[in-house]
Design a protein around this motif. Structure first.
Motif, PDB file in Angstrom:
ATOM      1  N   ASN C  26       1.087  -1.268   0.105  1.00 41.08           N
ATOM      2  CA  ASN C  26      -0.001   0.104  -0.020  1.00 41.08           C
ATOM      3  C   ASN C  26       0.818   1.107  -0.020  1.00 41.08           C
ATOM      4  OD1 ASN C  26      -2.636   1.261   0.115  1.00 41.08           O
ATOM      5  ND2 ASN C  26      -2.418   1.649   2.066  1.00 41.08           N
ATOM      6  N   GLY C  28       1.779   4.205  -2.326  1.00 38.54           N
ATOM      7  CA  GLY C  28       1.471   5.128  -3.507  1.00 38.54           C
ATOM      8  C   GLY C  28       0.545   4.617  -4.302  1.00 38.54           C
ATOM      9  N   ASP C  29       0.565   5.201  -5.576  1.00 43.39           N
ATOM     10  CA  ASP C  29      -0.364   4.717  -6.466  1.00 43.39           C
ATOM     11  C   ASP C  29       0.371   3.659  -7.321  1.00 43.39           C
ATOM     12  OD1 ASP C  29      -1.582   7.115  -6.088  1.00 43.39           O
ATOM     13  OD2 ASP C  29      -1.900   7.794  -8.007  1.00 43.39           O
ATOM     14  N   ALA C  30      -0.639   2.751  -8.119  1.00 45.64           N
ATOM     15  CA  ALA C  30       0.012   1.558  -8.927  1.00 45.64           C
ATOM     16  C   ALA C  30      -1.030   1.515  -9.986  1.00 45.64           C
ATOM     17  CB  ALA C  30       0.162   0.366  -7.896  1.00 45.64           C
ATOM     18  N   ARG C 240      -2.671  -5.277  -7.537  1.00 47.84           N
ATOM     19  CA  ARG C 240      -1.478  -5.305  -6.746  1.00 47.84           C
ATOM     20  C   ARG C 240      -1.583  -6.148  -5.516  1.00 47.84           C
ATOM     21  NH1 ARG C 240      -0.328   0.693  -3.983  1.00 47.84           N
ATOM     22  NH2 ARG C 240      -2.124   1.589  -4.961  1.00 47.84           N
TER      23      ARG C 240
ATOM     24  N   THR D   5       0.046   8.739  -9.828  1.00 45.98           N
ATOM     25  CA  THR D   5      -0.533   8.736 -11.348  1.00 45.98           C
ATOM     26  C   THR D   5      -1.565   9.686 -11.229  1.00 45.98           C
ATOM     27  OG1 THR D   5      -2.226   7.262 -11.081  1.00 45.98           O
ATOM     28  CG2 THR D   5      -0.048   6.061 -11.416  1.00 45.98           C
ATOM     29  N   ASP D   9      -9.028   6.766 -10.264  1.00 43.54           N
ATOM     30  CA  ASP D   9      -9.089   6.755  -8.698  1.00 43.54           C
ATOM     31  C   ASP D   9      -8.816   5.246  -8.049  1.00 43.54           C
ATOM     32  OD1 ASP D   9     -11.424   6.428 -10.119  1.00 43.54           O
ATOM     33  OD2 ASP D   9     -12.353   7.926  -9.002  1.00 43.54           O
ATOM     34  N   ASN D  10      -8.821   4.451  -9.263  1.00 43.63           N
ATOM     35  CA  ASN D  10      -8.497   3.098  -8.761  1.00 43.63           C
ATOM     36  C   ASN D  10      -6.855   2.696  -8.943  1.00 43.63           C
ATOM     37  OD1 ASN D  10      -7.744   2.047 -11.505  1.00 43.63           O
ATOM     38  ND2 ASN D  10      -9.701   1.586 -11.743  1.00 43.63           N
ATOM     39  N   ASN D  11      -6.129   3.659  -9.241  1.00 47.39           N
ATOM     40  CA  ASN D  11      -4.759   3.522  -8.897  1.00 47.39           C
ATOM     41  C   ASN D  11      -4.189   3.913  -7.818  1.00 47.39           C
ATOM     42  OD1 ASN D  11      -3.285   4.365 -12.451  1.00 47.39           O
ATOM     43  ND2 ASN D  11      -5.126   2.863 -11.617  1.00 47.39           N
ATOM     44  N   ALA D  12      -5.210   4.295  -6.836  1.00 47.03           N
ATOM     45  CA  ALA D  12      -5.030   4.921  -5.542  1.00 47.03           C
ATOM     46  C   ALA D  12      -4.695   3.821  -4.570  1.00 47.03           C
ATOM     47  CB  ALA D  12      -5.901   5.857  -5.205  1.00 47.03           C
ATOM     48  N   PRO D  13      -3.914   4.210  -3.453  1.00 47.19           N
ATOM     49  CA  PRO D  13      -3.599   3.203  -2.494  1.00 47.19           C
ATOM     50  C   PRO D  13      -4.742   3.226  -1.297  1.00 47.19           C
ATOM     51  CG  PRO D  13      -2.656   5.422  -1.759  1.00 47.19           C
ATOM     52  CD  PRO D  13      -3.144   5.576  -3.005  1.00 47.19           C
ATOM     53  N   LYS D 204     -13.034   2.840  -5.755  1.00 45.12           N
ATOM     54  CA  LYS D 204     -12.762   4.025  -6.104  1.00 45.12           C
ATOM     55  C   LYS D 204     -12.525   5.265  -5.243  1.00 45.12           C
ATOM     56  CE  LYS D 204     -13.248   3.368 -10.964  1.00 45.12           C
ATOM     57  NZ  LYS D 204     -14.130   2.482 -11.895  1.00 45.12           N
ATOM     58  N   GLY D 206     -10.946   4.629  -1.898  1.00 49.95           N
ATOM     59  CA  GLY D 206     -10.076   4.447  -0.639  1.00 49.95           C
ATOM     60  C   GLY D 206      -9.861   3.182  -0.338  1.00 49.95           C
ATOM     61  N   HIS D 323      -7.386  11.494  -6.665  1.00 49.06           N
ATOM     62  CA  HIS D 323      -8.321  10.514  -5.900  1.00 49.06           C
ATOM     63  C   HIS D 323      -7.905  10.932  -4.208  1.00 49.06           C
ATOM     64  CE1 HIS D 323      -4.285   8.787  -4.934  1.00 49.06           C
ATOM     65  NE2 HIS D 323      -4.050   8.320  -6.395  1.00 49.06           N
TER      66      HIS D 323
END
Lengths: 344, 344, 344, 344
Positions: C26, C28-30, C240, D5, D9-13, D204, D206, D323
């Motif tokens: 968890n 940062g972004d991925a 991830r 990125t 918002d689905n790239n967020a941690p 999306k 969190g 996000h």
């Protein structure tokens, strides 16, 4: 002399009165998709026979009739209990599963007949979402082995099913043979015993082609039936020609005449076969099918003259069927061929 | 005098030679499911016409033919590009989607005809799994508006589709009308232009009922076609009667005679209509359909004598169709009724 | 003190190292949908283990894994042979049938294990279109009864299936328990024996949630797998976090550590149970499940303290499962409860 | 420094409080499939928020939520009206069609928003069986373009739909962003406006992963929802970990805090972007997405540092999303990169 097979009642020609009705219906234009006077009259006649709450849908073939009937009674997580030897399970290439997404719960049983014990094994299915939920019992009358449920049996099965909240569908591809054999009317043999939906067969009883799905209570399908038939690719544009056949079939109880004749020819053949050494009849002969076992080489010899199917390669067990157009001399010729193949 | 409608070519009676062929085929028993001599001959004849690599499957109706054809060319994540006005999209109740699980990509286009521009919008579909993958282009010839793709257009569309790795399916419910109108043979009008699979219509061109799915290269369906037809409930047990109709239709190029007649009757009607004040023909009249707009009250007046459909309630736009059995006097009577309804 | 059940290995908590891996990922972004470094590494690691021709797809759950695997190997007229007691058949609510339209051919067999004899009954299925065509054999290792196929059995079943042109799918929801019990590596327990596609279970072996479909030959799915996973609603956007769990599970052979522990706890429990009068173990205890029959009232008494399932109400037969986090004292407390419920 | 990125918002941690809740729920065993105290509490909390007649089902992902919701509201001959740009139509690979067999009726509309005019075109669909029957309207709030329906619009659309006998489904993958932007509560933004079923998005906003299907009237799905979820492969065995995330999301209105932050970061970015020469914002910025068009080379330059998607290759039009974890410095760095790529 016309070719005769003893393979299936669907190898038969069209009965003369039926073909005449098709010819007679070929008179000018008629509105498509069932909005024609032939269809109106045929549906009216079927409602007279099966009761005024009935709702009827013509289809092209028996697989289509079964799929339309069953898909209207089930949600995709519900299941249909049927014999492991049902046409639905073994001979329709999974059409119902592909069309509906539902599961068949196929049951091992004897001579193609579901028993009360068979049904009871599903009575305590968990209502949890891990498990498909039984919703319909589908049984064939006459069965794929030419055997019959007697009316008491059917009444009992239907009562049990209804007590569980299940519907009962009858695959009546050969309901005419059954009703004729039992001396019952079409309604007495179906609705009056508790059946909810009938696939009423025509093609195997002298028609060019056509079946009818009969919901005895039109509310059962909740408006789905016309759409299900269309999606199942069973809505004929020139429907007058199916309707005209059914009108002719129902007139003067021809359904019974044809079926009774087929049954009588099977009885005649049975009598002949029972006298032949080396062939054993394996199932009760109650309609128009005879199952028998005999030497593999004898089978091949007979097949050189008459087409028929080996039902079970292991025994081997063969099926011989008669139909509305089978003649006494056909039976005699066939029985002679069986006898001769076995050195009788 | 026989009733005439101008509603659809599927309101027509059976052509005399076709019905005669059905009667003639009703001779003794025949093995079911296509293993009969009529089917063998009909398939052979179709392979002669369409090329020896062709693989042909008879079905009951047009929706069945389209579904069998398209489901054999697609995986469930692949999609079919078609006009927003295709029969497949608007009049088959989602049968293809329900049977195959695939998506149709319906395109706005003019007079029912896909253009190269339409196809190009799908050329850069992402290959990622979020998106269905275009796999087949389905077009109708003649179209649902009675219009025609000319051979050059079709050749170009097919070449473009093939360059993208797509197949081209033709819904040929009225391919005979198209070929007759363009003076082409059946193969010239289809395979030779690049079409991969044809739904070859019979029912709308004088048959009692029957269509044929023609894969021009039998390897295209990878063995799936017989099973898909069975699962699609389109396998006729008494298939000889469909086959016999096709044999009669192909004999002496009757398909062309019937279709050319229907086209000629539409031309005749067009000529009459163009002289009537208050009615406007809205689409090119290229086969056997006329689309027109006229006063709503006039429509109702005509419908009291002749059944036909209002295609678009908004304009309103009506469709008038002719068929193999439409006579000159039917056209005259109908045109008179139109004229009179508009006070001409 | 944490609650303990003996109901299922899916009642277990997340193993500490696995949860730690989620927390660590968890950061940062991925990029979504698997285009992230965790997924890349996890897939690489799985290819190292299972062979470089392997093609791997993470899914959310076991039903999803089975459906993705099997739907990629079948056309809608093909069928999957499986035990009548397979999770696929009994506990997935017909998800496979609904998604794929295919039929399961459920076979009665002992202790959840298909035999060569079972397979042989399908070897002579008619290739005619009336019948669905067997295409895949699906077997569970360990089985739903906690039993094991030994490597020789599996090799033989796979060889037979391949000789028929069938694929072999392993529902490996508990393949780790099986491999640990047999002292095999993951590849040795699957691919090396002839398995074609594996549903590699994680959720029942300490994960928060996640499974992997492993095609040992990536060409088997003919490009369908990414799309099938998406359509099966199994494509995680934040993939991830599934990948990180698998990386942790595979590191230091934790899959084996967890599974071996679960197995050992079952052995421990078995030893204790065998000494208790009034309870009978009904199946070989080979992994982490114990099936037993005992008095109905005793069952209820134990259930007041420990949650578990009655598998078969008729006997009754219960299932007790252990997992990666079951402790010796949990086993002792549970065995005491069983003993006490039976007056021991 | 963590990677950022601006892709989705689905790239967020995972938000810290959410992850903490997962860790805290990892305490001993818990019964599977939702029969655990976390799930019970989460469902209770959701019923408090959305009204006691609500019936809620957790799923793994958004496609799963949409498919479960819509398949419970439709029969296979019924259809769902949606924008041509709906995620359901463009980004779910036909999952709904494959699972349900239903058709989507995709409508061209502006900025991803259905209008009353759009709905009216379906009001007079023929009830004949040739045509699929509209049954549900599905709209996204916020839309796939980051735009919003205002409450008056939604109320009007819902009223119109209900008057036609249609249900309204909201794809609320970003309903939190919408409600936060409009200062509404979750119920005020959905049920109170007339929505019947909500796909309530968590992933999306969190979460590690998890969505909830909320039927505002539990009778709408007629008992189908648990089975549909299971068949859709969306029933989590370790459901406590989805439930625990939702409990944390709903506590202290964190859903609003996270979403409002994302929205604010988009506003901040919008302000910066509007000052940059050479980039044009193409859609109203109402939530957490910015659509813009700029030079193709500039796009490539920015993408070397920040991952994002080109939405429309033709213009080209890009999408930039913020996000819950986007920081002011991330926005600044990104805006700088945009400016610099354009020589500002």
């Amino acid at each position: 002399m016309p070719v005769r097979t003893f393979a299936s009642d669907n190898n038969a020609p069209i009965a003369a009165e039926i073909l005449q009705a098709v010819v007679a219906a070929n008179d000018g234009d008629a509105v498509g998709y069932g909005h024609d006077p032939y269809t109106e009259r045929a549906l009216e006649r079927l409602r007279e026979i099966f009761g005024s709450s009935s709702d009827v849908y013509f289809t092209f073939n028996g697989t289509g009739a079964n799929v339309v009937a069953l898909s209207c009674l089930t949600q995709p997580y519900e299941a249909v209990i049927c014999p492991a030897t049902a046409h639905l399970q073994t001979d329709e290439c999974g059409a119902f599963e592909r069309f509906s997404g539902c599961k068949l719960l196929a049951v091992q049983c004897e001579n193609g007949k579901l028993s009360l014990e068979n049904l009871k094994t599903f009575a305590h299915t968990s209502r949890e979402e891990h498990h498909v939920q039984p919703r319909v019992v589908s049984l064939s009358q006459s069965t794929e082995f030419g055997t019959l449920y007697d009316p008491v049996e059917l009444r009992e099965l239907c009562a049990y099913a209804h007590a569980q909240g299940w519907y009962v569908h009858m695959d009546g591809a050969r309901i005419s043979n059954a009703a004729a054999a039992q001396g019952l009317g079409l309604r007495e043999a179906t609705r009056d015993l508790g059946i909810d939906v009938l696939s009423f067969g025509g093609t195997k009883n002298g028609l060019l082609g056509g079946e009818a799905v009969v919901f005895f209570d039109g509310s059962l399908h909740r408006g789905a039936a016309p759409f299900a038939r269309k999606q199942a690719m069973q809505l004929a544009s020139k429907m007058r020609f199916i309707a005209a056949q059914f009108l002719a079939l129902l007139e003067d109880d021809r359904w019974r005449t044809y079926a009774a004749h087929a049954n009588a020819m099977a009885k005649l053949l049975e009598g002949r076969i029972r006298k032949i050494a080396g062939v054993r009849i394996t199932r009760p002969v109650q309609c128009n099918a005879i199952f028998a076992t005999l030497d593999r080489k004898a089978i091949e010899t007979i097949q050189q003259r008459f087409f028929f199917y080996v039902f079970d390669e292991h025994l081997p067990e063969v099926r011989w069927m008669t139909h509305h157009a089978t003649r006494e001399e056909d039976v005699a010729a066939f029985a002679d061929a069986v006898a001769s193949s076995l050195g009788n």
